[in-house]
Structures are given as C-alpha cells and as structure tokens.
Design a protein around this motif. Structure first.
Motif, PDB file in Angstrom:
ATOM      1  N   VAL A 347      52.249  37.176  42.945  1.00  0.00           N
ATOM      2  CA  VAL A 347      52.572  37.257  44.365  1.00  0.00           C
ATOM      3  C   VAL A 347      53.882  36.524  44.618  1.00  0.00           C
ATOM      4  N   ALA A 348      54.493  36.793  45.762  1.00  0.00           N
ATOM      5  CA  ALA A 348      55.763  36.165  46.117  1.00  0.00           C
ATOM      6  C   ALA A 348      55.570  34.666  46.311  1.00  0.00           C
ATOM      7  N   PRO A 349      56.616  33.868  46.035  1.00  0.00           N
ATOM      8  CA  PRO A 349      56.521  32.420  46.245  1.00  0.00           C
ATOM      9  C   PRO A 349      56.102  32.104  47.677  1.00  0.00           C
ATOM     10  N   GLY A 350      55.134  31.225  47.818  1.00  0.00           N
ATOM     11  CA  GLY A 350      54.649  30.850  49.129  1.00  0.00           C
ATOM     12  C   GLY A 350      53.539  31.731  49.659  1.00  0.00           C
ATOM     13  N   ALA A 351      53.288  32.861  49.017  1.00  0.00           N
ATOM     14  CA  ALA A 351      52.223  33.759  49.465  1.00  0.00           C
ATOM     15  C   ALA A 351      50.867  33.236  48.999  1.00  0.00           C
ATOM     16  N   ALA A 352      49.817  33.765  49.598  1.00  0.00           N
ATOM     17  CA  ALA A 352      48.467  33.332  49.255  1.00  0.00           C
ATOM     18  C   ALA A 352      48.125  33.704  47.813  1.00  0.00           C
ATOM     19  N   ALA A 353      47.459  32.786  47.103  1.00  0.00           N
ATOM     20  CA  ALA A 353      47.040  33.052  45.728  1.00  0.00           C
ATOM     21  C   ALA A 353      45.898  34.065  45.722  1.00  0.00           C
ATOM     22  N   VAL A 354      45.984  35.027  44.799  1.00  0.00           N
ATOM     23  CA  VAL A 354      44.962  36.070  44.679  1.00  0.00           C
ATOM     24  C   VAL A 354      44.390  36.033  43.264  1.00  0.00           C
ATOM     25  N   ALA A 355      43.106  35.832  43.164  1.00  0.00           N
ATOM     26  CA  ALA A 355      42.419  35.893  41.872  1.00  0.00           C
ATOM     27  C   ALA A 355      41.753  37.252  41.748  1.00  0.00           C
ATOM     28  N   GLU A 356      41.818  37.844  40.567  1.00  0.00           N
ATOM     29  CA  GLU A 356      41.209  39.157  40.388  1.00  0.00           C
ATOM     30  C   GLU A 356      40.545  39.253  39.018  1.00  0.00           C
ATOM     31  N   VAL A 357      39.564  40.130  38.935  1.00  0.00           N
ATOM     32  CA  VAL A 357      38.955  40.521  37.678  1.00  0.00           C
ATOM     33  C   VAL A 357      39.294  41.987  37.467  1.00  0.00           C
ATOM     34  N   SER A 367      44.320  50.034  32.948  1.00  0.00           N
ATOM     35  CA  SER A 367      43.503  49.047  33.647  1.00  0.00           C
ATOM     36  C   SER A 367      43.627  49.198  35.155  1.00  0.00           C
ATOM     37  N   SER A 368      42.600  48.748  35.853  1.00  0.00           N
ATOM     38  CA  SER A 368      42.581  48.741  37.314  1.00  0.00           C
ATOM     39  C   SER A 368      41.871  47.469  37.781  1.00  0.00           C
ATOM     40  N   VAL A 369      41.861  47.253  39.078  1.00  0.00           N
ATOM     41  CA  VAL A 369      41.286  46.041  39.663  1.00  0.00           C
ATOM     42  C   VAL A 369      39.808  46.276  39.964  1.00  0.00           C
ATOM     43  N   LEU A 370      38.956  45.428  39.411  1.00  0.00           N
ATOM     44  CA  LEU A 370      37.533  45.527  39.704  1.00  0.00           C
ATOM     45  C   LEU A 370      37.209  44.804  41.011  1.00  0.00           C
ATOM     46  N   VAL A 371      37.655  43.552  41.144  1.00  0.00           N
ATOM     47  CA  VAL A 371      37.519  42.790  42.390  1.00  0.00           C
ATOM     48  C   VAL A 371      38.742  41.904  42.537  1.00  0.00           C
ATOM     49  N   ALA A 372      39.072  41.558  43.773  1.00  0.00           N
ATOM     50  CA  ALA A 372      40.190  40.650  44.034  1.00  0.00           C
ATOM     51  C   ALA A 372      39.965  39.969  45.377  1.00  0.00           C
ATOM     52  N   GLY A 373      40.511  38.763  45.524  1.00  0.00           N
ATOM     53  CA  GLY A 373      40.381  38.061  46.792  1.00  0.00           C
ATOM     54  C   GLY A 373      41.345  36.900  46.886  1.00  0.00           C
ATOM     55  N   GLU A 374      41.785  36.594  48.115  1.00  0.00           N
ATOM     56  CA  GLU A 374      42.597  35.405  48.348  1.00  0.00           C
ATOM     57  C   GLU A 374      41.699  34.181  48.230  1.00  0.00           C
TER      58      GLU A 374
END
Length: 420
Positions: A347-357, A367-374
């Motif tokens: 993500v861009a500097p200063g943007a919210a961190a996003v964790a994904e599986v 590959s594709s995103v199974l789940v993701a969230g801020e």
C-alpha cells in the motif's frame, strides 16, 4: 475518539506489530534427547517423494507466477468467538485454539463442521499463572502442547514441559495430560513439535555435556509409550512437521556437506528415519517459519536481505522447476491443488495496513485473494502457521482487537473453506 482510547489503540497496534515481526522472524527451539518409538503405517502415496533425492533449488531462474488482486469466490462457513483467539493448529476435523482469560492461558478445541467448541484446559497444568501455554499441535486422536515457566527464556533460566493427551468422546474432550519431555532452557533448547495420529515428533538439542549442540528428531508413539531417535542431524535443526505421513525438517548443515549460505530441507521416512528427499535452498539471510512439502511440491519463504521484515516465497515442482510468488508470502500450506499463505498487501506510504491470506492454484500458477482486511479498522486475518496436514479444507482466522473500542467488543472469526 477520546485521548485515552486513542492511546490504548496505539499501544495495541505496537504490540501486535511486534508480535507479527517475531512470528515472521526465525523460529526458536528444540528439546531434550530420549530413546525410541513405534510408528503407525504411512497414509500417503509412495510416489510423493523419490527415494533419496538430493537436489538444489535455483531461484535465479525462477519463473513468475500470476499474482492477481482478484477475490477468490469460495463459499465458507464462519464461526464467531467472543474474545481474541489464536488457531495454533488444525486437522480436517478439529482446530486447536489458544486464548488468554485474565491471567491464564486457555486451550480450546473447535469442531470445524458444526462449530461446537469446548475449553479443555482452563490454565497451564504446571502451576496456573506461573506458567503459560506457548504452542499446541493436534491430530485426529491426540493433542500436544508446550508449557513454559514465566520469564525471559532468552536471558533467564526457565523450565519447559512438553505435554500430550488423547482426544476423547466426540474429539472435543481430552484424557489425562502426560509429560513427554521436560528440561531447563539451560540444559536443552525449547522443543518444536508436531503430531500425526499418536506419533509425536520433536526437535531435541541438548545444551550441555558431551552431546551439546547435537540436534535430533525424537519420536514417541503416545499410544504404545515407545520412544526413539528418528534422525541425528549433521548441523542444527530448525523446524519439524508431519506431512503425508512423512517428517519434514529444516537443517542448517555444515558447509562441508552443503553449499554455503543454504538451508537443507529433508523429508524423512517416519518409520525408519531414512532420508527420502533432500533439497538445498538458497538462504543467505535465513528462512521464515515452516516450509510446505507435499506431493512433490516444496514451498519455502527466505528473507531477501538482512533488514527485510517480510519474506519472499518460492515454489519448486516435482520436476525441479522453480517459481517465484512475485510478492511477499509466508506460512504456506498445500491442500490438494492449492497453496494457501499469508501475505501483506503493498500500500502507499501512510495508507492503512492490509493483511491478506492468498490462494495459489498449482495447475494454473495463478494466485488470488482469499481474505483481506485493514488491521486497524476491520479484521486482522491470519493463516495458521506450521503447514498443517490437511486434505479437504482450509481455515483462516482473525480478530478485531485493534478496531474494537472496548475489550468487551473484541471477537474472533474462524472461517472454514471446503476445497472445490
């Protein structure tokens, strides 16, 4: 938001970032030596590993996978638990959960089909608040866990104990806990361990006497009560796990027997301890967590530099072709034709961190995103570590600890995906 609430959330974020960094970094631990075990029959195909294969993975020539931001459209069922839980391990039937209630660690078992759950340990068996439960592994018939005396085990002398208990009834109860191994961390490194049915394996590295530094893989048949040395390492052992009825270990070999700055990943016959496969992977800056080795595929996560905070991920097919995931990834788990793993969205500097599986289909190398969230505003999603041995389903979990305004609002979601 009130100032004290903002301060609490910032403290929580700092603690969680520190915890995530520790998890992604090198794993610690080994155990004490002891004699003999009688193993159960293999459950896997004899073609999964070629006998005594010795090879190396060439990451310089790695082909790129197709890494997309598409959302995987997979049905799931979800169980919501009050409080913050960690999924330490799972089978296709049961997940082992760990949480903290007041001053005590608790161990729970969760049925992944019905959502039924039960607390099987309200606290460490060794002495309540003076001890904590530091890791759990579960099989179809047994559960094992480590208990550690409170204190800084990197600087102080503390005692660890490796316990096991049989599952009972519907699989949500346990029998009487028994001590499998125990030592002071001055005498033996803490154990990494795994289960397959009634077979428990752990890494044993004594730290004193004639055998100081000699790493071994120990195996005990918990049902028969027999124990033995399965494998003696020429170098230092890192991780250990059961996959397809075989024992997979990582080893830092002596430079005389392996290329410099490489890690050795071994597949051991769980009955004889014979090396069925060995692959040396480049590792100038170390590997993160457990590799996944199943049905001829090997997936591992090396750090790209000395200051990297998240590892890269590579895959090697049964034919020896190597692929690069194209981003960052860790904690791979191979289930059928899929590799599931934890990632971190750029993500861009200063943007919210996003964790994904993420999920990668091996037949397509896409590959594709199974789940993701801020992580601060939604759910911090996690992949289970330790490359659990699964055949037909996968699980992700996450809690809203950073987003919740009050502790009473904290909850954990356990999301279960059945393979297509």
């Amino acid at each position: 938001m009130k100032q004290d609430e903002a301060t609490v959330r910032l403290c929580r974020l700092a603690l969680w970032v520190m915890a995530a960094s520790l998890l992604i970094g090198a794993v610690a631990g080994c155990g004490t030596p002891a004699p003999g075990a009688s193993p159960a029959p293999h459950r896997s195909s004899p073609t999964a590993f070629a006998s005594a294969v010795v090879s190396a993975a060439d990451v310089e020539a790695a082909a790129a996978t197709a890494r997309t931001d598409e959302q995987a459209d997979w049905p799931y069922r979800e169980f919501e638990l009050r409080g913050s839980f960690r999924v330490d391990d799972l089978t296709d039937r049961t997940a082992a959960l760990r949480t903290v209630s007041g001053r005590h660690d608790e161990l729970w078992l969760l049925d992944l089909s019905s959502g039924a759950r039960r607390r099987v340990l309200p606290a460490a068996t060794s002495g309540g608040a003076r001890w904590w439960i530091s890791g759990v592994r579960v099989s179809q018939t047994w559960v094992a866990w480590e208990e550690l005396e409170r204190g800084d085990d990197l600087r102080e002398s503390v005692t660890w104990r490796l316990f096991a208990a049989p599952l009972q009834g519907s699989g949500l109860g346990i029998g009487k806990p028994r001590v499998v191994a125990s030592a002071s961390n001055r005498r033996a490194s803490r154990p990494l361990f795994d289960l397959d049915g009634s077979r428990l394996v752990w890494i044993s590295t004594p730290l004193g006497g004639r055998s100081a530094g000699q790493s071994r893989v120990m195996m005990r048949d918990l049902a028969a009560g027999k124990e033995r040395v399965l494998y003696e390492a020429g170098g230092a052992l890192g991780t250990v796990g059961f996959t397809d009825g075989r024992v997979v270990v990582t080893e830092t070999p002596s430079t005389a027997s392996s290329p410099e700055k490489a890690k050795r990943i071994l597949a051991l016959d769980a009955k004889l301890g014979r090396v069925e496969g060995r692959i040396d992977v480049p590792s100038e800056y170390g590997l993160s967590h457990w590799p996944a080795w199943r049905r001829g595929w090997l997936v591992w996560a090396p750090f790209a530099s000395s200051d990297a905070t998240y590892p890269e991920m590579f895959l090697r097919s049964a034919t020896g072709r190597v692929y690069g995931e194209g981003g960052v990834g860790v904690d791979p788990c191979i289930v059928g034709d899929y590799v599931f793993y934890q990632s971190d969205r750029n993500v861009a500097p200063g943007a919210a961190a996003v964790a994904e599986v993420r999920v990668l289909r091996l037949s397509e190398m896409r590959s594709s995103v199974l789940v993701a969230g801020e992580v601060e505003e939604e759910i911090w999603w996690h992949a289970p570590i330790g490359s659990p041995d699964l055949e037909r389903r996968y699980v992700v979990y996450g809690d809203n600890m950073l987003a919740a305004e009050r502790s009473s609002q904290v909850s954990t979601r356990v999301r279960v995906f059945d393979l297509k």
